[in-house]
Design a protein around this motif. Structure first.
Motif, PDB file in Angstrom:
ATOM      1  N   TRP A  29      18.523 -47.057 -21.154  1.00 30.70           N
ATOM      2  CA  TRP A  29      20.060 -47.130 -20.796  1.00 30.70           C
ATOM      3  C   TRP A  29      20.097 -45.691 -19.691  1.00 30.70           C
ATOM      4  N   ASP A  30      19.222 -45.124 -19.432  1.00 32.15           N
ATOM      5  CA  ASP A  30      18.992 -44.172 -18.371  1.00 32.15           C
ATOM      6  C   ASP A  30      18.964 -45.007 -17.351  1.00 32.15           C
ATOM      7  N   TRP A  31      17.936 -46.049 -17.191  1.00 35.95           N
ATOM      8  CA  TRP A  31      17.734 -46.888 -15.992  1.00 35.95           C
ATOM      9  C   TRP A  31      18.858 -47.651 -15.811  1.00 35.95           C
ATOM     10  N   TYR A  32      19.569 -48.171 -16.514  1.00 39.26           N
ATOM     11  CA  TYR A  32      20.750 -48.902 -16.460  1.00 39.26           C
ATOM     12  C   TYR A  32      21.876 -47.964 -15.907  1.00 39.26           C
ATOM     13  N   GLY A  33      22.114 -46.759 -16.375  1.00 39.75           N
ATOM     14  CA  GLY A  33      23.170 -46.044 -15.743  1.00 39.75           C
ATOM     15  C   GLY A  33      22.883 -45.811 -14.239  1.00 39.75           C
ATOM     16  N   ARG A  34      21.351 -45.771 -14.049  1.00 38.06           N
ATOM     17  CA  ARG A  34      21.392 -45.562 -12.482  1.00 38.06           C
ATOM     18  C   ARG A  34      21.451 -46.729 -11.734  1.00 38.06           C
ATOM     19  N   PHE A  39      27.225 -44.857 -19.044  1.00 36.17           N
ATOM     20  CA  PHE A  39      25.609 -44.154 -18.884  1.00 36.17           C
ATOM     21  C   PHE A  39      25.488 -43.529 -17.515  1.00 36.17           C
ATOM     22  N   SER A  40      25.993 -44.004 -16.552  1.00 35.06           N
ATOM     23  CA  SER A  40      25.844 -42.994 -15.399  1.00 35.06           C
ATOM     24  C   SER A  40      26.553 -41.756 -15.234  1.00 35.06           C
ATOM     25  N   GLY A  41      27.386 -41.600 -16.000  1.00 35.34           N
ATOM     26  CA  GLY A  41      27.868 -40.519 -16.274  1.00 35.34           C
ATOM     27  C   GLY A  41      27.174 -39.409 -17.141  1.00 35.34           C
ATOM     28  N   MET A  42      26.606 -40.196 -18.249  1.00 38.40           N
ATOM     29  CA  MET A  42      25.838 -39.453 -19.175  1.00 38.40           C
ATOM     30  C   MET A  42      24.551 -38.986 -18.398  1.00 38.40           C
ATOM     31  N   THR A  90      12.799 -54.342 -31.418  1.00 39.10           N
ATOM     32  CA  THR A  90      11.183 -54.409 -32.072  1.00 39.10           C
ATOM     33  C   THR A  90      10.448 -53.242 -31.277  1.00 39.10           C
ATOM     34  N   GLY A  91      10.983 -52.378 -30.645  1.00 41.65           N
ATOM     35  CA  GLY A  91      10.380 -51.154 -29.891  1.00 41.65           C
ATOM     36  C   GLY A  91       9.510 -51.285 -28.931  1.00 41.65           C
ATOM     37  N   HIS A  92       9.499 -52.658 -28.056  1.00 41.95           N
ATOM     38  CA  HIS A  92       8.824 -52.741 -26.891  1.00 41.95           C
ATOM     39  C   HIS A  92       9.454 -52.206 -25.722  1.00 41.95           C
ATOM     40  N   ILE A  93      10.538 -51.734 -25.730  1.00 39.94           N
ATOM     41  CA  ILE A  93      11.335 -51.032 -24.742  1.00 39.94           C
ATOM     42  C   ILE A  93      12.212 -49.908 -25.308  1.00 39.94           C
ATOM     43  N   SER A  94      12.040 -48.648 -24.794  1.00 39.78           N
ATOM     44  CA  SER A  94      12.468 -47.468 -25.195  1.00 39.78           C
ATOM     45  C   SER A  94      14.070 -47.567 -25.011  1.00 39.78           C
ATOM     46  N   MET A 106      -5.838 -43.193 -26.062  1.00 37.69           N
ATOM     47  CA  MET A 106      -4.330 -43.438 -26.150  1.00 37.69           C
ATOM     48  C   MET A 106      -4.296 -45.042 -25.929  1.00 37.69           C
ATOM     49  N   ASN A 107      -3.713 -45.912 -26.716  1.00 38.99           N
ATOM     50  CA  ASN A 107      -3.692 -47.228 -26.192  1.00 38.99           C
ATOM     51  C   ASN A 107      -2.454 -47.749 -26.864  1.00 38.99           C
ATOM     52  N   GLY A 108      -1.772 -48.598 -26.266  1.00 39.40           N
ATOM     53  CA  GLY A 108      -0.479 -48.959 -26.432  1.00 39.40           C
ATOM     54  C   GLY A 108       0.502 -48.789 -25.113  1.00 39.40           C
ATOM     55  N   ASP A 109       1.598 -48.893 -25.509  1.00 41.33           N
ATOM     56  CA  ASP A 109       2.793 -48.854 -24.316  1.00 41.33           C
ATOM     57  C   ASP A 109       3.572 -47.555 -24.449  1.00 41.33           C
ATOM     58  N   PHE A 110       3.537 -46.559 -23.579  1.00 39.77           N
ATOM     59  CA  PHE A 110       4.096 -45.298 -23.575  1.00 39.77           C
ATOM     60  C   PHE A 110       4.994 -45.192 -22.389  1.00 39.77           C
ATOM     61  N   PHE A 111       6.505 -45.038 -22.852  1.00 38.00           N
ATOM     62  CA  PHE A 111       7.565 -45.012 -21.891  1.00 38.00           C
ATOM     63  C   PHE A 111       7.911 -43.838 -21.270  1.00 38.00           C
ATOM     64  N   GLY A 112       7.318 -42.489 -21.857  1.00 41.09           N
ATOM     65  CA  GLY A 112       7.867 -41.279 -21.176  1.00 41.09           C
ATOM     66  C   GLY A 112       6.691 -40.767 -20.547  1.00 41.09           C
ATOM     67  N   THR A 113       6.708 -39.281 -20.786  1.00 45.75           N
ATOM     68  CA  THR A 113       5.679 -38.705 -19.767  1.00 45.75           C
ATOM     69  C   THR A 113       4.366 -38.326 -20.791  1.00 45.75           C
TER      70      THR A 113
END
Length: 654
Positions: free
Chosen positions: A85-90, A143-146, A76-80, A342-349
């Motif tokens: 997967w970057d977080w999960y790989g860590r 994903f840790s290797g990626m 649904t796009g609520h999580i990037s 800017m109003n919403g959820d922004f997952f990056g920078t």
């Protein structure tokens, strides 16, 4: 024997059951069979008893629920997906730790509440749970290797819509060009369900020019032709709005490049594809469900709705307000004159530079507002930094390290589980910093006057203004006092952290510059006009000839037949009515391109190259030129000519 009193006489001599050995063997077999059946019954009873005491672990259902919730939020796009997967790989080992904790808690529960049971209880995970844990572990390793740039399986896995389309067959490409007149003052509506959209306000003939690049995936050429025909845009007009709509075709996409008059209000909707809009002197509305959005050189408001956590938004050189809503990854904005929201959820920078009006940034984790931005702001998952900001500034956040440098006016910062570093600049305003579980470092201008109230629990207090510190109960430390002649109130409070009040030489923030004067316009009865503005001079003779002279030395003359002359810093570009283009570089290079494809090149060293459809002629006063040398010279000249044409269009549409 019952007729004889004890002791009884001994039994008669001889084997039992008489002398029938067959009967004896049959009886022994029956006894062995009965004994075997009894042992089986005992074994089944034991198994049933053990199964009745065995309890399934709750770990399996919890894993399935967690996986379902995560994939639902990604879908649904609520999580990037990228950042998950970057977080999960860590942090994927946390999954194994959590599973172990759940099993340990279940064992402790059974030991505490069922230790007196005659038969102890047992917990069972099951093969499916073990398979899930192994699968999650392998995914975590991958994903840790990626994350560290390693290709675990030899090839990076990249699945997108184009990869899926390849299952339908081979790729077939085709192009289509259309043109449609656009009435003065009309708006344009563009809808593309699948494909990129590029809109430029560089049309000077009051027409909409549409270039369609089609891609379809099929097993046969005939089917490719049918699908390409279906991908033709439908152009309709309703009221004062011209609509360009592309149909949705299975295993097909179409990229649109549209050139429109700069004064047309533009609305773009793209379901799967990027959106690029530039050089529009009217309001722009963009909706992107799965794709990036880029807007530049817009004289008007921009309203954007983004509905995917992996999409990004960027806007540059906008004189109107900018509004971004929805879910996105990265936001990049610079040189904005209007209010930015800017109003919403922004997952990056989020990166902001030079915004000359108010800024409002609101997400589920951050509320950030300020008056004007002369420097830059960067907001990431762990840090927030800002430089050269005019207040009032309000920031409410958690779990971030905050760095604010050269902030003027009123400041209010609320944070927890992170540090706050603030450097205030003139003109000063009231400053309030409330923090928990983190330090606060405040730097004030060395000659400023203000009143300070600072308090920390379980921390130290230091200052450069020779204010005495006081200690109270519950490990509280405070400093209170008036610096200089007093002035704004500076209030700082924190816990589990230190407070440092310092002074330094801080350059003041300049006041907001006055708006530029409005342009001077003179209009004649025959349609002729002269407009003098901050960018330069525009002259129209009423017959279609226009002259543009800007402050950078650009001179552009356009005629009703479509021909034009562009001059800047020794560079000249002449476009004739028949499509012939003559480019003269500042170094003396000449390139003439004719509609039939003929090209005439004269280099600064006297080299002459003529390319015709049926051959070419090369004249070189020095050493002979190779084919690679010829191609390189032509490519460089064409690149410079295209650059001059782009500069001409940008200057003409200012």
């Amino acid at each position: 024997m019952a007729n004889y009193p004890p002791p009884y006489p001994p039994p008669p001599a001889g084997p039992p059951y008489g002398g029938d050995w067959r009967y004896q063997r049959r009886v022994l077999k029956q006894q062995a069979r009965m004994q075997r059946d009894m042992l089986r019954a005992q074994r089944d009873a034991y198994r049933y008893q053990m199964r009745s005491t065995r309890r399934s672990s709750i770990l399996g259902p919890l894993l399935l629920i967690a996986v379902g919730v995560v994939f639902l939020l990604i879908q649904t796009g609520h999580i990037s997906a990228r950042y998950f997967w970057d977080w999960y790989g860590r942090f994927w080992p946390i999954l194994l730790i959590g599973a172990g904790v759940i099993v340990l808690l279940e064992w402790a529960f059974d030991q505490y509440f069922h230790s007196d049971d005659a038969i102890p209880r047992r917990r069972s995970l099951g093969g499916g749970v073990f398979a899930l844990l192994i699968l999650f572990g392998l995914a975590g390793i991958f994903f840790s290797g990626m994350r560290h740039g390693h290709d675990i399986f030899g090839h990076a896995m990249n699945f997108d819509q184009n990869n899926l389309d390849e299952f339908w067959g081979d790729k077939h490409e085709s192009d289509q060009a259309l043109a449609q007149a656009l009435p003065a003052g009309a708006a344009i509506l563009i809808n593309n369900p699948r494909g990129d959209v590029t809109v430029s306000g560089t049309s000077d003939d009051n027409q909409v020019h549409i270039a369609v690049h089609k891609q379809v995936y099929t097993r046969s050429d005939s089917e490719a032709g049918n699908k390409a025909q279906q991908l033709s845009p439908a152009i309709t007009s309703e009221g004062n709005t011209l609509s360009v709509t592309l149909p949705s075709v299975e295993a097909g996409r179409a990229d649109l490049v549209i050139t429109i008059p700069p004064s047309a209000a533009t609305t773009v909707s793209a379901n799967h594809g990027d959106v690029h809009v530039n050089a529009i002197k009217a309001p722009v509305t963009i909706t992107a469900n799965h794709g990036d959005v880029e807007a530049s050189a817009i004289t008007g408001a921009i309203t954007t709705h983004i509905n995917n956590g992996d999409s990004s938004f960027s806007a540059h050189s906008v004189t109107g307000a900018v509004s971004v809503e929805g879910r996105a990854r990265d936001l990049t904005l610079s040189d904005i004159d209007g209010t930015t929201t800017m109003n919403g959820d922004f997952f990056g920078t989020t990166h902001l530079e030079r915004i000359r009006s108010t800024v409002k940034f609101h997400t589920s984790r951050t509320d950030f507002q300020l008056g004007r931005l002369d420097g830059e702001i960067e907001i990431s998952h762990s840090d927030i930094s800002a430089d050269q900001v005019s207040g009032p500034l309000t920031l409410a956040v958690a779990n971030r390290n905050i760095s604010l440098d050269r902030i003027s006016g009123d400041v209010s910062v609320t944070n927890r589980n992170g540090s706050v570093d603030l450097t205030s600049a003139q003109p000063l305003g009231n400053i309030t910093v409330e923090n928990r579980n983190g330090s606060v470092n405040l730097t004030m201008p060395e000659h400023a006057g203000f009143v300070v109230q600072a308090e920390t629990t379980n921390g130290d207090v230091e200052n450069d203004f020779s204010l005495p510190g006081e200690e109270g109960g519950n490990n509280r430390k405070t400093i209170n006092g008036t610096i200089g002649k007093g002035g704004p109130l500076v209030r700082i409070s924190t816990s589990q952290g230190d407070i440092a009040l310092k002074k330094a030489s801080v350059a003041p923030i300049p006041p907001t510059p006055p708006p530029p004067p409005p342009p001077i316009s003179i209009h004649g009865s025959d349609g002729a006009s002269v407009v003098i503005g901050k960018e330069g001079l525009n002259i129209s003779d009423g017959g279609g000839t226009k002259v543009v002279i800007d402050k950078n030395g650009v001179n552009i003359r356009t005629h009703p037949d479509g021909s034009s002359v562009y001059v800047r810093n020794g560079t000249r570009l002449i476009t004739q009515a028949d499509g012939t283009r003559v480019y003269v570089g500042s170094d003396g290079t000449h390139l003439t391109t004719h509609p039939d494809g003929t090209k005439e090149y004269v280099g600064k060293d006297g080299v002459k190259i003529i390319i015709r459809p049926n051959g070419r002629t090369v004249s070189s006063p020095g050493k002979p030129l190779t084919d690679a040398d010829i191609d390189k010279r032509l490519a460089e000249a064409e690149r410079d000519a295209d650059k001059a044409a782009a500069e001409r269009d940008a200057a003409r549409n200012k």
